[in-house]
Design an enzyme around this catalytic site. Structure first.
Site, PDB file in Angstrom:
ATOM      1  N   ARG A 272      19.665  37.097  38.986  1.00  0.00           N
ATOM      2  CA  ARG A 272      20.982  37.559  39.474  1.00  0.00           C
ATOM      3  C   ARG A 272      21.064  39.084  39.621  1.00  0.00           C
ATOM      4  O   ARG A 272      22.059  39.714  39.243  1.00  0.00           O
ATOM      5  CB  ARG A 272      22.120  37.070  38.568  1.00  0.00           C
TER       6      ARG A 272
ATOM      7  N   GLU B 251      27.956  39.128  35.290  1.00  0.00           N
ATOM      8  CA  GLU B 251      27.271  38.882  36.565  1.00  0.00           C
ATOM      9  C   GLU B 251      28.089  39.509  37.692  1.00  0.00           C
ATOM     10  O   GLU B 251      27.539  40.010  38.665  1.00  0.00           O
ATOM     11  CB  GLU B 251      27.124  37.372  36.791  1.00  0.00           C
TER      12      GLU B 251
ATOM     13  N   SER C 234      30.599  32.422  38.365  1.00  0.00           N
ATOM     14  CA  SER C 234      30.255  32.698  36.968  1.00  0.00           C
ATOM     15  C   SER C 234      30.477  34.174  36.652  1.00  0.00           C
ATOM     16  O   SER C 234      30.018  35.050  37.381  1.00  0.00           O
ATOM     17  CB  SER C 234      28.792  32.356  36.702  1.00  0.00           C
TER      18      SER C 234
HETATM   19  C1  LIG Z   1      33.186  29.471  43.621  1.00  0.00           C
HETATM   20  C2  LIG Z   1      31.981  30.367  43.497  1.00  0.00           C
HETATM   21  C3  LIG Z   1      30.760  29.824  43.203  1.00  0.00           C
HETATM   22  C4  LIG Z   1      29.637  30.656  43.062  1.00  0.00           C
HETATM   23  N1  LIG Z   1      28.429  30.086  42.778  1.00  0.00           N
HETATM   24  C5  LIG Z   1      27.341  30.864  42.676  1.00  0.00           C
HETATM   25  C6  LIG Z   1      26.059  30.293  42.400  1.00  0.00           C
HETATM   26  O1  LIG Z   1      25.890  29.090  42.262  1.00  0.00           O
HETATM   27  N2  LIG Z   1      25.004  31.123  42.309  1.00  0.00           N
HETATM   28  C7  LIG Z   1      25.127  32.470  42.468  1.00  0.00           C
HETATM   29  O2  LIG Z   1      24.117  33.173  42.380  1.00  0.00           O
HETATM   30  N3  LIG Z   1      26.321  33.034  42.735  1.00  0.00           N
HETATM   31  C8  LIG Z   1      27.417  32.272  42.845  1.00  0.00           C
HETATM   32  N4  LIG Z   1      28.637  32.845  43.106  1.00  0.00           N
HETATM   33  C9  LIG Z   1      28.735  34.328  43.225  1.00  0.00           C
HETATM   34  C10 LIG Z   1      28.555  34.874  44.644  1.00  0.00           C
HETATM   35  O3  LIG Z   1      28.956  33.947  45.629  1.00  0.00           O
HETATM   36  C11 LIG Z   1      27.111  35.315  44.913  1.00  0.00           C
HETATM   37  O4  LIG Z   1      26.709  36.323  44.026  1.00  0.00           O
HETATM   38  C12 LIG Z   1      26.938  35.826  46.347  1.00  0.00           C
HETATM   39  O5  LIG Z   1      25.598  36.033  46.609  1.00  0.00           O
HETATM   40  C13 LIG Z   1      27.693  37.135  46.594  1.00  0.00           C
HETATM   41  O6  LIG Z   1      27.711  37.372  47.990  1.00  0.00           O
HETATM   42  P1  LIG Z   1      28.888  38.230  48.644  1.00  0.00           P
HETATM   43  O7  LIG Z   1      28.566  38.406  50.076  1.00  0.00           O
HETATM   44  O8  LIG Z   1      30.187  37.639  48.330  1.00  0.00           O
HETATM   45  O9  LIG Z   1      28.667  39.595  47.870  1.00  0.00           O
HETATM   46  P2  LIG Z   1      29.803  40.537  47.297  1.00  0.00           P
HETATM   47  O10 LIG Z   1      30.539  39.848  46.217  1.00  0.00           O
HETATM   48  O11 LIG Z   1      30.574  41.104  48.406  1.00  0.00           O
HETATM   49  O12 LIG Z   1      28.891  41.675  46.651  1.00  0.00           O
HETATM   50  C14 LIG Z   1      28.071  41.397  45.531  1.00  0.00           C
HETATM   51  C15 LIG Z   1      27.107  42.573  45.373  1.00  0.00           C
HETATM   52  O13 LIG Z   1      26.243  42.626  46.495  1.00  0.00           O
HETATM   53  C16 LIG Z   1      26.403  43.853  47.200  1.00  0.00           C
HETATM   54  N5  LIG Z   1      26.299  43.545  48.640  1.00  0.00           N
HETATM   55  C17 LIG Z   1      27.041  42.688  49.370  1.00  0.00           C
HETATM   56  N6  LIG Z   1      26.593  42.645  50.645  1.00  0.00           N
HETATM   57  C18 LIG Z   1      25.553  43.521  50.700  1.00  0.00           C
HETATM   58  C19 LIG Z   1      24.677  43.951  51.753  1.00  0.00           C
HETATM   59  N7  LIG Z   1      24.761  43.466  53.002  1.00  0.00           N
HETATM   60  N8  LIG Z   1      23.740  44.884  51.460  1.00  0.00           N
HETATM   61  C20 LIG Z   1      23.622  45.386  50.204  1.00  0.00           C
HETATM   62  N9  LIG Z   1      24.407  45.020  49.180  1.00  0.00           N
HETATM   63  C21 LIG Z   1      25.363  44.094  49.431  1.00  0.00           C
HETATM   64  C22 LIG Z   1      27.741  44.402  46.779  1.00  0.00           C
HETATM   65  O14 LIG Z   1      27.767  45.808  46.875  1.00  0.00           O
HETATM   66  C23 LIG Z   1      27.824  43.925  45.332  1.00  0.00           C
HETATM   67  O15 LIG Z   1      27.086  44.785  44.514  1.00  0.00           O
HETATM   68  C24 LIG Z   1      29.767  32.052  43.243  1.00  0.00           C
HETATM   69  C25 LIG Z   1      31.015  32.591  43.560  1.00  0.00           C
HETATM   70  C26 LIG Z   1      32.125  31.760  43.687  1.00  0.00           C
HETATM   71  C27 LIG Z   1      33.444  32.360  44.047  1.00  0.00           C
END
Ligand SMILES: Cc1cc2nc3c(=O)[nH]c(=O)nc-3n(C[C@H](O)[C@H](O)[C@H](O)COP(=O)(O)OP(=O)(O)OC[C@H]3O[C@@H](n4cnc5c(N)ncnc54)[C@H](O)[C@@H]3O)c2cc1C
Length: 341
Positions: A186, A306, A234
């Site tokens: 993660r 996380e 999480s």
């Molecule tokens: C209901 C639910 C279930 C979930 N289940 C899981 C799961 O099973 N497994 C899991 O790992 N996660 C899970 N997550 C967490 C989340 O969805 C993941 O971590 C996902 O990868 C985050 O993507 P995001 O685009 O929303 O990133 P954001 O939340 O927008 O950003 C997360 C991080 O990534 C960085 N970031 C975003 N986009 C970029 C980019 N293009 N370039 C560089 N950095 C970037 C941001 O600066 C930040 O540091 C869950 C979340 C929810 C709400």
């Protein structure tokens, strides 16, 4: 917060590179928690050239961060005094919605703004296996690379081949091989100053039926075991020094259903914190403190966050995200990636 005039000047410069700039955007529009204070400047980008040029609009002392779907971010009630870069899907752009499938090599090339469930379903629909786990992760591909998102026994590291990354300060665009991204559980060596603009995933050819079955099983499992509504998945990373998951540790500490304000440790999944329209970021942090302290006192296990915390005091940020600060492997991986960019 810096003066609005200063951010307005930056917004003018951003407009000159063709990107859209908006001042004082409520964090509730940017994250799945749908709460938090204002973000000083949000830059919506539709073309790689704009990502490359963005650095010329910023000074070195300005905080910058990329926000994907905001499904892993909590922004403080005071907001974030910096620039949030958003990759915006638009009809003609390669940043938000491009997915290309190369038949010969079974490689999927997608832009960073593509949502993981879309990617997982597109791949499964033609019987390409490897991304089924991602169907229930509501983030973008860029966010998933940065976080090394995963689940159901797999993660980005399992399928990722390489990623195109832009250094937001100097505009350098480099194709970085998976092994140079410092992917760990993660997390990765990608810092706030780097923007993933696209990534390639190596999948394997399988059967459409099997892929679809797995997708359905995962979607069913998520419905059964995880809450919907306002949350960011999480909250704590599963601690390395415990054989138990963070959710199990919180549950065994009897914290399921604990409330602060209107925030609640989910009844359905103890590692989720649920918010509603009245919840503040401070409520969420108070529950995080409760969980961290209680589990530490009970088991001696320290849990770290996380979810990314933005706009909080250094004390709060370090308290929850301190685990990697002193890890030489993480520092080395970050230094190596930085040297490539
Ligand atoms: C209901 C639910 C279930 C979930 N289940 C899981 C799961 O099973 N497994 C899991 O790992 N996660 C899970 N997550 C967490 C989340 O969805 C993941 O971590 C996902 O990868 C985050 O993507 P995001 O685009 O929303 O990133 P954001 O939340 O927008 O950003 C997360 C991080 O990534 C960085 N970031 C975003 N986009 C970029 C980019 N293009 N370039 C560089 N950095 C970037 C941001 O600066 C930040 O540091 C869950 C979340 C929810 C709400």
């Amino acid at each position: 917060m810096r003066s609005v005039n200063l951010w307005a000047e930056v917004a003018d410069k951003v407009a000159q590179i063709g990107a859209n700039a908006e001042l004082l955007v409520p964090a509730s529009r940017l994250t799945t928690y749908r709460l938090g204070g204002p973000v000083a400047l949000v830059v919506s980008i539709t073309k790689i050239e704009q990502v490359i040029a963005l650095g010329s609009c910023l000074t070195d002392d300005m905080n910058v961060v990329v926000i994907g779907n905001g499904s892993n971010i909590l922004i403080s009630d005071d907001g974030f005094d910096g620039v949030a870069v958003v990759l915006n899907p638009a009809d003609d752009n390669t940043l938000g919605n491009m997915i290309e499938l190369t038949e010969r090599t079974a490689m999927i090339d997608a832009s960073a703004g593509v949502r993981l469930p879309v990617l997982a379903r597109r791949s499964a629909a033609i019987g390409w296996s490897g991304l089924e786990w991602a169907v229930g992760v509501p983030g973008t591909l860029g966010g998933a690379v940065r976080m090394n998102a995963g689940g159901h026994g797999s993660d980005m590291a399992g399928t990722l081949h390489d990623a195109d990354v832009v250094n937001l300060r100097n505009g350098r665009l480099v194709r970085v091989a998976k092994q140079d991204l410092g992917l760990r559980f993660r997390g990765s060596a990608i810092t706030d100053e780097m923007c993933v603009v696209s990534a390639r995933c190596q999948v394997t050819r399988g059967s459409v039926e099997k892929c679809q079955e797995e997708i359905s099983a995962i979607v069913g499992w998520r419905r059964e075991n995880q809450p919907g509504g306002q949350n960011a998945g999480s909250v704590f990373v599963n601690p390395a020094q415990s054989s138990k998951s963070a959710g199990a540790l919180i549950d065994e500490a009897g914290l399921r259903g604990t409330r602060r304000g209107t925030a609640e440790i989910s009844q359905k999944h103890a590692n989720f914190i649920q918010a509603d329209e009245k919840t503040t970021a401070a409520d969420i942090v108070a529950l995080m403190c409760d969980a961290q302290e209680t589990v530490l006192a009970r088991t001696g296990t320290m849990m770290y966050s996380e979810i990314r915390l933005l706009g909080f005091t250094p004390e709060i940020s370090e308290r929850f995200q301190g685990r990697h600060l002193n890890d030489p492997n993480v520092a080395n991986a970050e230094a190596k990636l930085k040297s490539l960019l």
